[in-house]
Design an enzyme around this catalytic site. Structure first.
Site, PDB file in Angstrom:
ATOM      1  N   LYS A  63       5.002   6.668 -14.270  1.00  0.00           N
ATOM      2  CA  LYS A  63       3.944   7.468 -13.650  1.00  0.00           C
ATOM      3  C   LYS A  63       4.210   8.978 -13.673  1.00  0.00           C
ATOM      4  CE  LYS A  63       2.133   3.888 -10.580  1.00  0.00           C
ATOM      5  NZ  LYS A  63       1.692   3.575  -9.209  1.00  0.00           N
ATOM      6  N   GLY A 228      -0.725  -5.417  -0.233  1.00  0.00           N
ATOM      7  CA  GLY A 228      -0.741  -4.539  -1.401  1.00  0.00           C
ATOM      8  C   GLY A 228      -1.797  -4.886  -2.423  1.00  0.00           C
TER       9      GLY A 228
END
Length: 262
Positions: A63, A228
């Site tokens: 990321k 999540g």
């Protein structure tokens, strides 16, 4: 159209199933695949994406590193310092961060965070997204085992910090977000069970298992819990808005995804 999620390891990813459900709901003809890209292969992979893909989701560990290979990054990417969504158009790669909305949307589905005290456990990329998502409305404190890392993150993003061992401080918060990988093994907890009370709202950014030990303790004590998977779906729908200009209502996709995992 062809889309992908890249990471390493990637076999556990539910993103292909999530987007398959969404594309079917929208009657969009598109494919979504997962590609295992080890860190040393990221540059090679990114050099040819514009010829193959329309859009890419980026997960651990790429990321931050992926930003070296993009042409344009939006303001949120620069704020968080990480991207999880790439749009490829006219040979250019555009970077976005939909993790922030994933956190914000998940929490707001459970509680209005305005004026509440939020404890973010961890100081990595997931923690950064959580802090940016909530710092404008809530009082956020970053708790991390390595205090220096918590300090760096907190000072950069303008929030408070403390050690993960300062459990009495954690207990005083209204919302506790686990932004560490602790709990993926189905056994470990990021904080001792006795820290958790019925008044807390608990969110776990881990989505496998769906109910981590952290969330199970919360449920047993009557606390509100946010898994999540909800965040995964919300950020996924935000990614589709980037790529396609539209997406289904996240809850429709979430319920279908839950049913397919049952």
């Amino acid at each position: 159209m062809l889309f992908a999620v890249i990471g390493h390891p990637i076999e556990h990813s539910l993103s292909p199933l999530l987007h398959k459900i969404s594309f079917e709901l929208m009657k969009v003809e598109a494919e979504y695949v997962k590609v295992d890209v080890p860190p040393h292969r990221l540059g090679d992979f990114m050099s040819s994406v514009d010829m193959i893909f329309n859009g890419i989701n980026v997960t651990i560990p790429h990321k931050v590193e992926v930003l070296k290979y993009v042409d344009v990054a939006d303001d949120l990417v620069n704020e968080v310092g990480a991207a999880n969504t790439l749009k490829i158009k006219d040979g250019k790669i555009y970077a976005f961060n939909t993790d922030v909305e994933g956190v914000r949307g998940s929490i707001k589905d459970a509680v209005d965070p305005k004026g509440l005290k939020v404890a973010v456990l961890g100081a990595g990329g997931a923690a950064r997204a959580a802090v940016v998502a909530l710092r404008d409305e809530a009082q956020v404190t970053v708790f991390n085992r390595t205090l220096e890392k918590a300090k760096r993150l907190a000072e950069e993003l303008g929030v408070d910090y403390a050690g993960l061992n300062e459990v009495d401080k954690i207990k005083k918060h209204d919302i506790i977000i686990n932004a560490t990988p602790v709990g993926m093994d189905g056994v470990s907890m990021p904080i001792p069970p006795d820290v958790i009370e019925s008044r807390h709202v608990l969110m776990d950014m881990v989505y496998r298992p769906l109910y981590t030990p952290f969330l199970k303790v919360g449920l047993a004590k009557g606390a509100k819990t946010v898994n999540g998977l909800k965040m995964l779906v919300i950020q996924g729908m935000e990614s589709e808005k980037v790529w396609l200009g539209a997406s289904p209502y996240w809850r429709d996709v979430y319920e279908r995804l839950l049913a397919s995992l049952a």
